[in-house]
Motif scaffolding. Structure first.
Motif, mmCIF file in Angstrom:
data_model
loop_
_atom_site.group_PDB
_atom_site.id
_atom_site.type_symbol
_atom_site.label_atom_id
_atom_site.label_comp_id
_atom_site.label_asym_id
_atom_site.label_seq_id
_atom_site.Cartn_x
_atom_site.Cartn_y
_atom_site.Cartn_z
ATOM 1 N N GLY A 284 0.831 -1.197 0.000
ATOM 2 C CA GLY A 284 0.000 0.000 0.000
ATOM 3 C C GLY A 284 0.867 1.250 0.000
ATOM 4 O O GLY A 284 2.082 1.174 -0.167
ATOM 5 N N PRO A 285 0.266 2.428 0.221
ATOM 6 C CA PRO A 285 -1.184 2.639 0.227
ATOM 7 C C PRO A 285 -1.739 2.673 -1.189
ATOM 8 O O PRO A 285 -1.083 3.157 -2.116
ATOM 9 N N ASN A 286 -2.945 2.121 -1.331
ATOM 10 C CA ASN A 286 -3.662 2.103 -2.609
ATOM 11 C C ASN A 286 -2.849 1.427 -3.708
ATOM 12 O O ASN A 286 -2.888 1.840 -4.872
ATOM 13 N N SER A 287 -2.109 0.399 -3.354
ATOM 14 C CA SER A 287 -1.261 -0.301 -4.314
ATOM 15 C C SER A 287 -1.069 -1.741 -3.869
ATOM 16 O O SER A 287 -0.827 -2.004 -2.688
ATOM 17 N N GLN A 288 -1.166 -2.673 -4.823
ATOM 18 C CA GLN A 288 -0.896 -4.075 -4.536
ATOM 19 C C GLN A 288 0.545 -4.459 -4.863
ATOM 20 O O GLN A 288 0.925 -5.616 -4.728
ATOM 21 N N GLY A 313 -5.411 5.580 3.432
ATOM 22 C CA GLY A 313 -5.425 4.854 2.175
ATOM 23 C C GLY A 313 -5.846 3.413 2.382
ATOM 24 O O GLY A 313 -6.153 2.992 3.500
ATOM 25 N N GLN A 314 -5.863 2.659 1.291
ATOM 26 C CA GLN A 314 -6.201 1.245 1.361
ATOM 27 C C GLN A 314 -4.931 0.411 1.344
ATOM 28 O O GLN A 314 -3.994 0.696 0.590
ATOM 29 N N TYR A 315 -4.917 -0.636 2.182
ATOM 30 C CA TYR A 315 -3.745 -1.495 2.324
ATOM 31 C C TYR A 315 -4.134 -2.949 2.100
ATOM 32 O O TYR A 315 -5.291 -3.334 2.322
ATOM 33 N N PHE A 316 -3.135 -3.733 1.691
ATOM 34 C CA PHE A 316 -3.362 -5.144 1.385
ATOM 35 C C PHE A 316 -2.359 -5.993 2.164
ATOM 36 O O PHE A 316 -1.155 -5.704 2.153
ATOM 37 N N ALA A 317 -2.862 -7.025 2.829
ATOM 38 C CA ALA A 317 -2.002 -7.972 3.543
ATOM 39 C C ALA A 317 -2.112 -9.323 2.838
ATOM 40 O O ALA A 317 -3.219 -9.837 2.619
#
Length: 338
Positions: A284-288, A313-317
């Motif tokens: 992240g943020p807002n990124s894979q 922002g959006q986060y990915f785990a």
């Protein structure tokens, strides 16, 4: 021997160079040490590409061969020369052909290449893009069965055009990956990830041929559930300071994806709980593809824990089992703002 034999060499991060390695070698020799994990991107990722030099013709070849993978892998390449592109390609003729593997590219300073195409013979660019999306050398597949004439290999590769040290030769040719460190297939003699090796290098007297196109098995594997299947990628929503979400690694090689939204800057803790040995990456943020942190056993027992300052922002785990070849098990995951 084929004149001017050219072989790609792996690029490892400095941290990996000092870690204990775990490879096997065929024959009666001792177990050697090589730390090689498959470093996959999140399935469905868009990877941006920047050319750092090269002629229009060289760039065209690189782009054409990179695109060989895309009908099969659920990935996209954008050749937009973005300053912060994940993949950055140089064309230094004095530095051979090489690429960092998978998400290792994210750890390289943005003013430095993650790939070099010092020669473009045959399918070299497709081979290097194979490394970039996480594929290893096929001749180091533990199912390969190649028994080397080590003395001959060491002699030939220590001279031009490679001029490698014995350690480089062992790492790039002679050593085999451990079975529990890779996802893969049985040895594929037609793989684009396999180089030509002369008969004199192999005890059987039968070397390998030069492969300049993706094999049928390359295409099937990169599209499989173990790699980048075209099935829709569903991220499980996590609430901040909410109850943990219980889930499991249901089959070997499975990778779970979670997402959560940060509304206020601060320190956040993302952690797993349970008896399953998992590894977690945070993007992240807002990124894979924007790797922020990775953790193995930072939590209690074999659990993962990442504590980091985050902005809105959006986060990915992304969570996987440590043992990609055989590991399964239940776990839970939660996100807290401290």
């Amino acid at each position: 021997m084929k004149e001017n034999l050219k072989i790609c060499h792996d690029r490892l991060l400095p941290l990996d160079l000092v870690r204990p390695q775990q490879t096997i070698r065929l024959g009666t020799g001792p177990v050697q040490a090589v730390f090689v994990f498959r470093k996959m991107w999140i399935n469905g990722s868009t990877l941006r590409v920047r050319f750092m030099g090269g002629t229009a013709a060289q760039q065209a070849i690189a782009k054409e061969q990179a695109l060989w993978w895309l009908p099969h892998a659920n990935l996209k390449f954008e050749f937009n020369n973005a300053p912060d592109a994940e993949i950055r390609i140089a064309f230094n003729s004095s530095d051979g052909a090489w690429s960092y593997m998978g998400t290792d590219c994210l750890s390289i300073p943005r003013d430095q290449p993650t790939m070099n195409l010092g020669f473009l013979d045959g399918g070299t660019a497709a081979h290097e893009f194979g490394h970039t999306i996480g594929l290893a050398h096929e001749h180091q597949n533990p199912s390969g069965g190649i028994e080397w004439n080590e003395e001959v290999v060491l002699r030939d590769l220590s001279g031009p055009p490679n001029n490698w040290t014995p350690d480089q030769i062992r790492h790039n040719v002679l050593e085999k990956y451990a079975v529990n460190q890779i996802k893969g297939t049985e040895f594929d003699p037609d793989s684009i990830m396999l180089y030509f090796f002369p008969d004199t290098w192999v005890k059987s007297g039968h070397g390998t041929k030069e492969n300049n196109a993706l094999s049928a098995l390359d295409k099937v594997f990169i599209a499989s559930e173990q790699a980048y299947p075209h099935a829709a990628v569903q991220a499980i929503e996590l609430g901040v300071n909410a109850a943990p979400v219980s889930t499991s690694i249901g089959k070997p090689g499975e990778e779970d994806l979670f997402k959560f939204t940060v509304k206020k800057s601060g320190r956040y803790i993302i952690q797993t709980d349970g008896q399953t040995d998992v590894v977690m990456k945070l993007f992240g943020p807002n990124s894979q593809t924007g790797l922020i942190a990775e953790d193995d056993d930072g939590g209690f027992g074999l659990n993962s824990k990442i504590a980091v300052e985050l902005i809105p922002g959006q986060y990915f785990a992304q969570v996987r089992h440590y043992n990609k070849a055989q590991g399964t098990g239940s776990y839970s995951i939660r996100v807290n703002r401290t």
